[in-house]
Design an enzyme around this catalytic site. Structure first.
Site, PDB file in Angstrom:
ATOM      1  CD  GLU A  32      24.601  37.312  21.543  1.00  0.00           C
ATOM      2  OE1 GLU A  32      24.967  37.026  20.385  1.00  0.00           O
ATOM      3  OE2 GLU A  32      23.420  37.539  21.827  1.00  0.00           O
ATOM      4  CB  CYS A  81      32.019  37.531  16.990  1.00  0.00           C
ATOM      5  SG  CYS A  81      30.945  38.922  17.350  1.00  0.00           S
ATOM      6  CD  GLU A 132      35.420  33.539  15.773  1.00  0.00           C
ATOM      7  OE1 GLU A 132      35.688  32.826  16.758  1.00  0.00           O
ATOM      8  OE2 GLU A 132      34.585  34.437  15.810  1.00  0.00           O
ATOM      9  CE  LYS A 152      36.798  36.785  34.219  1.00  0.00           C
ATOM     10  NZ  LYS A 152      37.376  37.616  33.117  1.00  0.00           N
ATOM     11  N   PRO A 153      34.906  41.262  33.429  1.00  0.00           N
ATOM     12  CG  PRO A 153      36.070  43.236  33.891  1.00  0.00           C
ATOM     13  CD  PRO A 153      35.367  42.076  34.549  1.00  0.00           C
ATOM     14  CG  ASN A 203      35.868  41.354  20.467  1.00  0.00           C
ATOM     15  OD1 ASN A 203      35.222  41.481  21.502  1.00  0.00           O
ATOM     16  ND2 ASN A 203      35.411  40.671  19.435  1.00  0.00           N
ATOM     17  CD  GLU A 233      24.698  40.755  24.109  1.00  0.00           C
ATOM     18  OE1 GLU A 233      25.489  40.997  23.190  1.00  0.00           O
ATOM     19  OE2 GLU A 233      25.045  40.598  25.289  1.00  0.00           O
ATOM     20  N   GLY A 275      31.696  35.400  24.127  1.00  0.00           N
ATOM     21  CA  GLY A 275      33.050  34.856  24.063  1.00  0.00           C
ATOM     22  C   GLY A 275      33.073  33.614  23.189  1.00  0.00           C
ATOM     23  CB  SER A 276      35.614  30.979  22.906  1.00  0.00           C
ATOM     24  OG  SER A 276      35.661  30.548  24.249  1.00  0.00           O
TER      25      SER A 276
HETATM   26  P1  NAP Z   1      36.922  33.499  25.825  1.00  0.00           P
HETATM   27  O1  NAP Z   1      38.220  32.859  26.062  1.00  0.00           O
HETATM   28  O2  NAP Z   1      35.708  32.662  25.792  1.00  0.00           O
HETATM   29  O3  NAP Z   1      36.802  34.656  26.931  1.00  0.00           O
HETATM   30  C1  NAP Z   1      35.694  35.496  26.996  1.00  0.00           C
HETATM   31  C2  NAP Z   1      35.428  35.878  28.438  1.00  0.00           C
HETATM   32  O4  NAP Z   1      35.149  34.704  29.175  1.00  0.00           O
HETATM   33  C3  NAP Z   1      36.611  36.547  29.132  1.00  0.00           C
HETATM   34  O5  NAP Z   1      36.124  37.503  30.031  1.00  0.00           O
HETATM   35  C4  NAP Z   1      37.234  35.393  29.891  1.00  0.00           C
HETATM   36  O6  NAP Z   1      37.951  35.776  31.039  1.00  0.00           O
HETATM   37  C5  NAP Z   1      35.986  34.665  30.319  1.00  0.00           C
HETATM   38  N1  NAP Z   1      36.212  33.286  30.713  1.00  0.00           N
HETATM   39  C6  NAP Z   1      37.155  32.429  30.305  1.00  0.00           C
HETATM   40  N2  NAP Z   1      37.015  31.240  30.941  1.00  0.00           N
HETATM   41  C7  NAP Z   1      35.947  31.380  31.768  1.00  0.00           C
HETATM   42  C8  NAP Z   1      35.302  30.532  32.699  1.00  0.00           C
HETATM   43  N3  NAP Z   1      35.706  29.281  32.907  1.00  0.00           N
HETATM   44  N4  NAP Z   1      34.237  31.010  33.392  1.00  0.00           N
HETATM   45  C9  NAP Z   1      33.822  32.273  33.208  1.00  0.00           C
HETATM   46  N5  NAP Z   1      34.393  33.132  32.340  1.00  0.00           N
HETATM   47  C10 NAP Z   1      35.448  32.684  31.627  1.00  0.00           C
HETATM   48  O7  NAP Z   1      36.878  34.294  24.455  1.00  0.00           O
HETATM   49  P2  NAP Z   1      38.026  35.114  23.765  1.00  0.00           P
HETATM   50  O8  NAP Z   1      38.872  34.176  23.029  1.00  0.00           O
HETATM   51  O9  NAP Z   1      38.642  36.026  24.726  1.00  0.00           O
HETATM   52  O10 NAP Z   1      37.128  36.005  22.767  1.00  0.00           O
HETATM   53  C11 NAP Z   1      36.996  35.700  21.446  1.00  0.00           C
HETATM   54  C12 NAP Z   1      35.756  34.880  21.165  1.00  0.00           C
HETATM   55  O11 NAP Z   1      34.600  35.638  21.504  1.00  0.00           O
HETATM   56  C13 NAP Z   1      35.627  34.567  19.713  1.00  0.00           C
HETATM   57  O12 NAP Z   1      35.239  33.243  19.532  1.00  0.00           O
HETATM   58  C14 NAP Z   1      34.522  35.504  19.247  1.00  0.00           C
HETATM   59  O13 NAP Z   1      33.815  35.076  18.121  1.00  0.00           O
HETATM   60  C15 NAP Z   1      33.660  35.575  20.435  1.00  0.00           C
HETATM   61  N6  NAP Z   1      32.837  36.776  20.395  1.00  0.00           N
HETATM   62  C16 NAP Z   1      31.515  36.630  20.145  1.00  0.00           C
HETATM   63  C17 NAP Z   1      30.714  37.759  20.048  1.00  0.00           C
HETATM   64  C18 NAP Z   1      29.234  37.647  19.785  1.00  0.00           C
HETATM   65  O14 NAP Z   1      28.529  38.641  19.931  1.00  0.00           O
HETATM   66  N7  NAP Z   1      28.729  36.486  19.412  1.00  0.00           N
HETATM   67  C19 NAP Z   1      31.275  39.020  20.212  1.00  0.00           C
HETATM   68  C20 NAP Z   1      32.653  39.128  20.459  1.00  0.00           C
HETATM   69  C21 NAP Z   1      33.428  37.983  20.545  1.00  0.00           C
HETATM   70  P3  NAP Z   1      39.566  35.864  31.045  1.00  0.00           P
HETATM   71  O15 NAP Z   1      39.892  36.934  30.070  1.00  0.00           O
HETATM   72  O16 NAP Z   1      39.872  36.237  32.447  1.00  0.00           O
HETATM   73  O17 NAP Z   1      40.094  34.531  30.653  1.00  0.00           O
END
Ligand code: NAP
Length: 480
Positions: free
Chosen positions: A251, A285, A385, A176-177, A153, A462, A229-230
């Protein structure tokens, strides 16, 4: 895509760029047009081990702190000088409007400047101890190799803030983006390479998230994993890394309440909600997920918000007329559509927006900005969310009810409250179980302030000095 910062595209390990090989690659797609922006290698465990080892080799215990300071300062200056070029990369891979992408570049650069300015706080401190007739010297050592994982995002800023802190602290870095948006970080690493950051200090692995994550969790040289991430993936990383006792900074997801009291300035609150909610088409988020409005002003507030939402223009982020870009992909589009459908089936009304069109392709997922009213706690828009351009409005009758409803979530990332009573706002912050609270503002985190969540929104911070110390180990030398 054409960009002087993407003249080399691929993984980046030990100072070498690794291009996609036939049969083992994936494409980066512009979510607004479906255009293929780049083809990248599907890297996995072996490449991650190589990146970790290169990062470890790049570490020098006696490295001059001033050298690291210079990298941060120079990258900061160049990033700002190149903000249009970086913004175009962000918009192309993420879809957000170009003007938002420019703000993202400035925001990311702010972390480089802030952590550079904080580096003097890592200087060793000597404490005399007359009782034991010795001195205590406290050092802040680099934690070691840091594995950094971030979502799509804010492709530059979410990872950029981790990179800035880890670089300032003196860590070796494996990035790892997200698979949808790796190009912004590839461009940043290209810039870091030109600035003279030594080979191996910054590495990028792209491709297979599971094997990459598993390797970061288990490799002995990795001392910290900083993940945004999630909550589900955060839990997975915590489980996988637990036997190896890695330090984690997580986060995670949010479910932000946005509370509008009966004595609020409604124009101010409506303006703040629009800015807070529609950034990245609602895929942030910290954006308001549940809007809680006092019942006595609900119809006036809904009218104000619905009127503004109807005027929003959705389109390609590269078109200056667009207020909102597409959602990142089909999965995100279908999730948001399911939330709206569920709310309408359970009795919510739609004050703005219309049924989303069925998608015929995986890209171009433009979702109509929507306002739902009469929302209740059983609906998906309240429980989960939504991560999309949907304002879900519920009402409350008393301050106590607003606080109870706001806290009725397993998440604790961000919350907002609008009132003209300073006394009420001061009281409220103590009762709201969230790490970031906006009062009479919908603004999100800043480099200067520690940002992070309570409860299932994770742990670690952070920004602020806390954000820098996440990447350091305290070491004490007692000297007689
Ligand atoms: P996600 O599925 O958890 O993915 C985030 C990152 O993790 C991506 O780079 C993804 O790679 C990687 N990933 C996925 N599976 C993994 C694994 N088994 N091992 C290591 N890395 C792995 O999250 P999303 O759905 O893309 O992002 C949205 C979420 O992020 C929402 O829940 C949001 O609230 C949260 N978020 C939180 C914050 C904060 O500051 N708290 C900020 C922004 C977003 P791939 O893309 O290659 O799958």
């Amino acid at each position: 895509m054409e960009s002087k910062w993407l003249d080399k595209v691929g993984g980046f390990v030990g100072g070498q760029w690794i291009a996609a090989a036939p049969g083992c690659s994936f494409d980066v797609i512009n979510p607004a047009t479906g255009a293929v922006l780049a083809r990248l290698p599907r890297m996995g465990a072996a490449e991650t081990v190589a990146a970790i080892e290169a990062a470890q080799r790049s570490l020098q215990p006696d490295e001059p702190v001033l050298e690291r300071h210079r990298w941060l300062e120079v990258i900061h200056d160049r990033l700002l000088a190149e903000k249009e070029a970086f913004a175009r990369i962000i918009t192309s891979e993420n879809g957000k409007p170009l003007k938002e992408a420019v703000v993202e570049v400035e925001y990311a650069a702010g972390f480089l400047r802030f952590f550079a300015a904080q580096m003097h706080r890592l200087e060793s401190e000597v404490l005399p101890d007359r009782m034991r007739n010795c001195t205590w010297t406290i050092h802040h050592r680099p934690a070691g190799v840091a594995g950094l994982i971030a979502p799509w995002n804010f492709p530059l800023a979410m990872m950029g803030k981790k990179v800035a802190a880890a670089l300032a602290a003196g860590c070796g870095i494996v990035i790892k983006p997200a698979r949808q948006t790796p190009l912004s970080m590839i461009a940043l690493c290209r810039m870091a390479e030109q600035v003279g950051v030594p080979a191996g200090r910054l590495n990028v692995v792209v491709g297979q998230a599971g094997p990459i994550g598993e390797t970061l969790c288990s490799h002995p040289s990795v001392r910290i994993i900083s993940f945004t991430g999630s909550t589900e993936i955060g839990e997975w990383l915590a489980t996988k890394s637990a036997p190896h006792l890695k330090r984690l900074a997580l986060e995670l997801g949010g479910n932000a309440p946005f509370i509008v009291f009966e004595d609020a300035n409604l124009e101010l609150a409506a303006g703040a909600l629009m800015a807070n909610k529609f950034r990245v088409a609602g895929q942030t988020c910290v954006c308001a997920n549940r809007v809680l409005v006092h019942e006595s002003i609900a119809s006036a507030f809904i009218a104000l918000v619905a009127e503004r939402v109807r005027k929003l223009r959705v389109g390609d982020g590269l078109d200056p007329a667009s207020d909102l870009g597409p959602l990142i992909d089909r999965a995100q589009y279908e999730k948001v559509a399911a939330h709206v459908r569920d709310a309408l089936q359970r009795g919510a009304q739609r004050a703005a927006g219309q049924d989303p069109a069925p998608l015929t392709q995986d890209w171009g997922a433009f979702f109509p900005p929507t306002v739902l009213t009469g929302v209740t706690p059983d609906m998906l828009v309240c429980r989960e969310e939504t991560f999309g351009p949907v304002i879900a409005i519920a009402t409350f009758a008393s301050e106590a009810e607003a606080i109870t409803t706001a806290n009725d979530t397993c998440y604790g990332l961000a919350a907002y409250a609008f009132s003209q009573s300073r006394e009420r706002l001061d009281r409220l912050a103590a009762y709201l179980q969230f790490g970031h609270i906006g009062v009479n503002t919908g603004t999100g985190p800043a480099p200067e302030a520690p940002f992070g969540g309570f409860k299932r929104s994770g742990f670690g911070r952070e920004g602020g000095l806390d954000g820098l110390l996440e990447f350091c180990e305290s070491q004490v030398v007692a000297s007689a």
